[in-house]
Design a protein around this motif. Structure first.
Motif, PDB file in Angstrom:
ATOM      1  N   LYS A 202      40.985 -51.836 -81.635  1.00 20.12           N
ATOM      2  CA  LYS A 202      41.113 -50.618 -82.429  1.00 20.12           C
ATOM      3  C   LYS A 202      41.706 -50.894 -83.805  1.00 20.12           C
ATOM      4  O   LYS A 202      41.400 -50.217 -84.791  1.00 20.12           O
ATOM      5  N   GLY A 203      42.542 -51.919 -83.869  1.00 23.71           N
ATOM      6  CA  GLY A 203      43.191 -52.246 -85.131  1.00 23.71           C
ATOM      7  C   GLY A 203      42.375 -53.154 -86.039  1.00 23.71           C
ATOM      8  O   GLY A 203      42.782 -53.450 -87.167  1.00 23.71           O
ATOM      9  N   GLU A 204      41.228 -53.610 -85.536  1.00 25.87           N
ATOM     10  CA  GLU A 204      40.371 -54.486 -86.344  1.00 25.87           C
ATOM     11  C   GLU A 204      39.714 -53.694 -87.485  1.00 25.87           C
ATOM     12  O   GLU A 204      39.185 -52.605 -87.265  1.00 25.87           O
ATOM     13  N   LYS A 205      39.729 -54.258 -88.668  1.00 27.37           N
ATOM     14  CA  LYS A 205      39.095 -53.610 -89.822  1.00 27.37           C
ATOM     15  C   LYS A 205      37.601 -53.904 -89.882  1.00 27.37           C
ATOM     16  O   LYS A 205      36.818 -53.094 -90.367  1.00 27.37           O
ATOM     17  N   ASP A 206      37.239 -55.079 -89.364  1.00 27.93           N
ATOM     18  CA  ASP A 206      35.832 -55.478 -89.386  1.00 27.93           C
ATOM     19  C   ASP A 206      35.076 -54.796 -88.245  1.00 27.93           C
ATOM     20  O   ASP A 206      35.498 -54.844 -87.084  1.00 27.93           O
ATOM     21  N   ALA A 207      33.951 -54.165 -88.573  1.00 29.48           N
ATOM     22  CA  ALA A 207      33.170 -53.414 -87.577  1.00 29.48           C
ATOM     23  C   ALA A 207      32.672 -54.318 -86.459  1.00 29.48           C
ATOM     24  O   ALA A 207      32.698 -53.945 -85.274  1.00 29.48           O
ATOM     25  N   LYS A 208      32.230 -55.500 -86.800  1.00 29.70           N
ATOM     26  CA  LYS A 208      31.721 -56.442 -85.791  1.00 29.70           C
ATOM     27  C   LYS A 208      32.832 -56.854 -84.837  1.00 29.70           C
ATOM     28  O   LYS A 208      32.622 -56.928 -83.613  1.00 29.70           O
ATOM     29  N   ALA A 209      34.006 -57.102 -85.395  1.00 23.11           N
ATOM     30  CA  ALA A 209      35.151 -57.494 -84.565  1.00 23.11           C
ATOM     31  C   ALA A 209      35.539 -56.361 -83.614  1.00 23.11           C
ATOM     32  O   ALA A 209      35.912 -56.597 -82.460  1.00 23.11           O
ATOM     33  N   ARG A 210      35.453 -55.108 -84.117  1.00 26.16           N
ATOM     34  CA  ARG A 210      35.758 -53.954 -83.263  1.00 26.16           C
ATOM     35  C   ARG A 210      34.782 -53.859 -82.094  1.00 26.16           C
ATOM     36  O   ARG A 210      35.168 -53.596 -80.953  1.00 26.16           O
ATOM     37  N   GLU A 211      33.514 -54.068 -82.374  1.00 26.96           N
ATOM     38  CA  GLU A 211      32.492 -53.997 -81.326  1.00 26.96           C
ATOM     39  C   GLU A 211      32.673 -55.106 -80.295  1.00 26.96           C
ATOM     40  O   GLU A 211      32.511 -54.885 -79.089  1.00 26.96           O
ATOM     41  N   GLU A 212      33.020 -56.283 -80.778  1.00 30.83           N
ATOM     42  CA  GLU A 212      33.269 -57.404 -79.863  1.00 30.83           C
ATOM     43  C   GLU A 212      34.490 -57.106 -78.991  1.00 30.83           C
ATOM     44  O   GLU A 212      34.512 -57.422 -77.800  1.00 30.83           O
ATOM     45  N   GLY A 213      35.476 -56.477 -79.595  1.00 28.98           N
ATOM     46  CA  GLY A 213      36.673 -56.086 -78.857  1.00 28.98           C
ATOM     47  C   GLY A 213      36.375 -55.055 -77.783  1.00 28.98           C
ATOM     48  O   GLY A 213      36.913 -55.116 -76.671  1.00 28.98           O
ATOM     49  N   LYS A 214      35.513 -54.112 -78.125  1.00 34.71           N
ATOM     50  CA  LYS A 214      35.110 -53.096 -77.142  1.00 34.71           C
ATOM     51  C   LYS A 214      34.394 -53.739 -75.954  1.00 34.71           C
ATOM     52  O   LYS A 214      34.600 -53.348 -74.801  1.00 34.71           O
ATOM     53  N   ALA A 215      33.549 -54.733 -76.249  1.00 34.67           N
ATOM     54  CA  ALA A 215      32.814 -55.427 -75.186  1.00 34.67           C
ATOM     55  C   ALA A 215      33.779 -56.197 -74.282  1.00 34.67           C
ATOM     56  O   ALA A 215      33.629 -56.189 -73.046  1.00 34.67           O
ATOM     57  N   ARG A 216      34.767 -56.821 -74.900  1.00 30.87           N
ATOM     58  CA  ARG A 216      35.761 -57.572 -74.125  1.00 30.87           C
ATOM     59  C   ARG A 216      36.625 -56.626 -73.292  1.00 30.87           C
ATOM     60  O   ARG A 216      37.014 -56.947 -72.164  1.00 30.87           O
ATOM     61  N   THR A 217      36.904 -55.454 -73.859  1.00 31.17           N
ATOM     62  CA  THR A 217      37.679 -54.449 -73.120  1.00 31.17           C
ATOM     63  C   THR A 217      36.925 -54.007 -71.873  1.00 31.17           C
ATOM     64  O   THR A 217      37.503 -53.897 -70.784  1.00 31.17           O
ATOM     65  N   ARG A 218      35.643 -53.782 -72.042  1.00 30.41           N
ATOM     66  CA  ARG A 218      34.807 -53.344 -70.916  1.00 30.41           C
ATOM     67  C   ARG A 218      34.781 -54.415 -69.821  1.00 30.41           C
ATOM     68  O   ARG A 218      34.903 -54.104 -68.636  1.00 30.41           O
ATOM     69  N   GLU A 219      34.637 -55.664 -70.226  1.00 32.37           N
ATOM     70  CA  GLU A 219      34.630 -56.769 -69.262  1.00 32.37           C
ATOM     71  C   GLU A 219      35.951 -56.827 -68.494  1.00 32.37           C
ATOM     72  O   GLU A 219      35.967 -57.035 -67.270  1.00 32.37           O
ATOM     73  N   ALA A 220      37.056 -56.646 -69.223  1.00 30.80           N
ATOM     74  CA  ALA A 220      38.375 -56.686 -68.587  1.00 30.80           C
ATOM     75  C   ALA A 220      38.560 -55.516 -67.624  1.00 30.80           C
ATOM     76  O   ALA A 220      39.133 -55.674 -66.544  1.00 30.80           O
ATOM     77  N   MET A 221      38.066 -54.332 -68.013  1.00 29.43           N
ATOM     78  CA  MET A 221      38.151 -53.162 -67.131  1.00 29.43           C
ATOM     79  C   MET A 221      37.339 -53.382 -65.859  1.00 29.43           C
ATOM     80  O   MET A 221      37.761 -53.009 -64.760  1.00 29.43           O
ATOM     81  N   ILE A 222      36.170 -53.973 -66.019  1.00 32.48           N
ATOM     82  CA  ILE A 222      35.310 -54.242 -64.861  1.00 32.48           C
ATOM     83  C   ILE A 222      36.010 -55.190 -63.882  1.00 32.48           C
ATOM     84  O   ILE A 222      35.905 -55.035 -62.657  1.00 32.48           O
ATOM     85  N   LYS A 223      36.755 -56.167 -64.415  1.00 29.69           N
ATOM     86  CA  LYS A 223      37.487 -57.101 -63.561  1.00 29.69           C
ATOM     87  C   LYS A 223      38.623 -56.408 -62.804  1.00 29.69           C
ATOM     88  O   LYS A 223      38.994 -56.832 -61.704  1.00 29.69           O
ATOM     89  N   ALA A 224      39.160 -55.341 -63.398  1.00 32.28           N
ATOM     90  CA  ALA A 224      40.263 -54.626 -62.749  1.00 32.28           C
ATOM     91  C   ALA A 224      39.784 -53.727 -61.612  1.00 32.28           C
ATOM     92  O   ALA A 224      40.540 -53.440 -60.677  1.00 32.28           O
ATOM     93  N   ILE A 225      38.530 -53.278 -61.689  1.00 33.73           N
ATOM     94  CA  ILE A 225      38.003 -52.318 -60.713  1.00 33.73           C
ATOM     95  C   ILE A 225      38.141 -52.791 -59.260  1.00 33.73           C
ATOM     96  O   ILE A 225      38.709 -52.063 -58.427  1.00 33.73           O
ATOM     97  N   PRO A 226      37.647 -53.993 -58.898  1.00 36.81           N
ATOM     98  CA  PRO A 226      37.773 -54.395 -57.490  1.00 36.81           C
ATOM     99  C   PRO A 226      39.217 -54.579 -57.041  1.00 36.81           C
ATOM    100  O   PRO A 226      39.519 -54.427 -55.848  1.00 36.81           O
ATOM    101  N   LYS A 227      40.106 -54.863 -57.984  1.00 36.04           N
ATOM    102  CA  LYS A 227      41.518 -55.048 -57.634  1.00 36.04           C
ATOM    103  C   LYS A 227      42.148 -53.711 -57.237  1.00 36.04           C
ATOM    104  O   LYS A 227      42.866 -53.616 -56.238  1.00 36.04           O
ATOM    105  N   PHE A 228      41.881 -52.665 -58.044  1.00 37.62           N
ATOM    106  CA  PHE A 228      42.395 -51.338 -57.702  1.00 37.62           C
ATOM    107  C   PHE A 228      41.698 -50.782 -56.459  1.00 37.62           C
ATOM    108  O   PHE A 228      42.325 -50.139 -55.618  1.00 37.62           O
ATOM    109  N   GLN A 229      40.402 -51.060 -56.344  1.00 33.77           N
ATOM    110  CA  GLN A 229      39.638 -50.581 -55.186  1.00 33.77           C
ATOM    111  C   GLN A 229      40.188 -51.178 -53.900  1.00 33.77           C
ATOM    112  O   GLN A 229      40.271 -50.497 -52.860  1.00 33.77           O
ATOM    113  N   PHE A 230      40.606 -52.436 -53.981  1.00 36.20           N
ATOM    114  CA  PHE A 230      41.193 -53.113 -52.819  1.00 36.20           C
ATOM    115  C   PHE A 230      42.473 -52.404 -52.370  1.00 36.20           C
ATOM    116  O   PHE A 230      42.689 -52.194 -51.174  1.00 36.20           O
TER     117      PHE A 230
END
Length: 292
Positions: A202-230
């Motif tokens: 969110k703090g990235e000024k570069d649009a590309k960096a923000r989009e890459e950050g969003k993608a990484r956030t999504r990947e990290a959230m997906i990794k958390a899902i089975p842990k909470f589901q467990f």
């Protein structure tokens, strides 16, 4: 004199190995050790215990290691425990050696060796109660080191390694009364990683960096899902289940899985036993479920 010394050592060894479960083993091992030292000092002769399954040597070394450990002489205890581990590598009692060895190594900051030993134990003695205790303590030592670490990158690395150790614990000791708490801590760490990535993006000024950050956030959230589901599935009656369910809803929501998010949020909101202090979260869950 030399023959008598060897003969005495053999007798003590016989008692130690053939009556391993009796009260005579410990004194027999102690006397054998005296014979070994005297034979070396007086005759330059080396006397060793026959390996067998290593239980006799293991017990002797273990007692020495425990004495040093109790004195908090971790540096001195480590080589003794290592000798015991080598002697007892075929013994079912190996976890009783490796567990304090891993703790001692953790106290001395020798985490790579501790993690390697714990990993080995998880593979060969996963059903042993001491294995679970070993990896639980390893995770705690790594967490403590992370808390004291000043360098952010190193701190993050130690935290991640602690979580890996705790994942081992939940895997080998799922019925332990500490498992729900540890499983939730694992899930929450994954979630916190995702939140941290999102804030950075969110703090990235570069649009590309923000989009890459969003993608990484999504990947990290997906990794958390089975842990909470467990946590929700396996420890649904524990005090950690409601929090896991709420954050599970957010993980689904942030990854675009709106139907699953709505189900999780509604299940959370419909919990009649929810702490009244969590009223704001209940309202938030209802709002997000309706939005989905």
């Amino acid at each position: 004199g030399e023959k008598l010394m060897k003969g005495a050592a053999q007798c003590f060894e016989k008692v130690a190995t053939e009556f391993g479960d009796s009260r005579f083993q410990a004194p027999a091992l102690a006397e054998h050790e005296k014979c070994r030292k005297n034979a070396k000092a007086l005759f330059d002769e080396t006397i060793t215990l026959a390996e067998g399954d290593g239980s006799a040597v293991l017990k002797l070394k273990l007692e020495k290691g425990h004495t040093l450990f109790q004195r908090k002489d971790y540096k001195g205890a480590i080589p003794i425990y290592l000798e015991a581990a080598r002697a007892g590598r075929l013994s079912k009692k190996l976890p009783t050696v490796v567990s304090p060895l891993v703790v001692a190594m953790g106290k001395e900051g020798r985490f790579l060796e501790a993690e390697a030993l714990a990993s080995y134990l998880v593979e060969i003695q996963r059903d042993n109660e001491m294995t679970g205790l070993c990896v639980l303590q390893l995770g705690a030592s790594l967490k403590q080191a992370a808390k004291a670490e000043q360098d952010p990158a190193r701190k993050q690395e130690l935290d991640a390694r602690a979580i890996t150790a705790w994942e081992w614990f939940v895997d080998v000791a799922p019925l332990d009364n500490r498992a729900p708490m540890v499983a939730y801590a694992v899930a929450d760490f994954r979630y916190s990683q995702a939140i941290a990535i999102a804030r950075q993006a969110k703090g990235e000024k570069d649009a590309k960096a923000r989009e890459e950050g969003k993608a990484r956030t999504r990947e990290a959230m997906i990794k958390a899902i089975p842990k909470f589901q467990f946590v929700v599935d396996e420890y649904g009656t524990s005090s950690y289940a409601p929090g896991a369910l709420y954050k599970l809803g957010w993980c689904f929501y942030e990854t675009g899985q709106r139907r699953e998010a709505a189900e999780a949020f509604l299940q959370y909101a419909d919990n009649d036993e929810l702490d009244p202090k969590l009223g704001d979260q209940r309202l938030q869950a209802k709002f997000r479920a309706a939005e989905c």
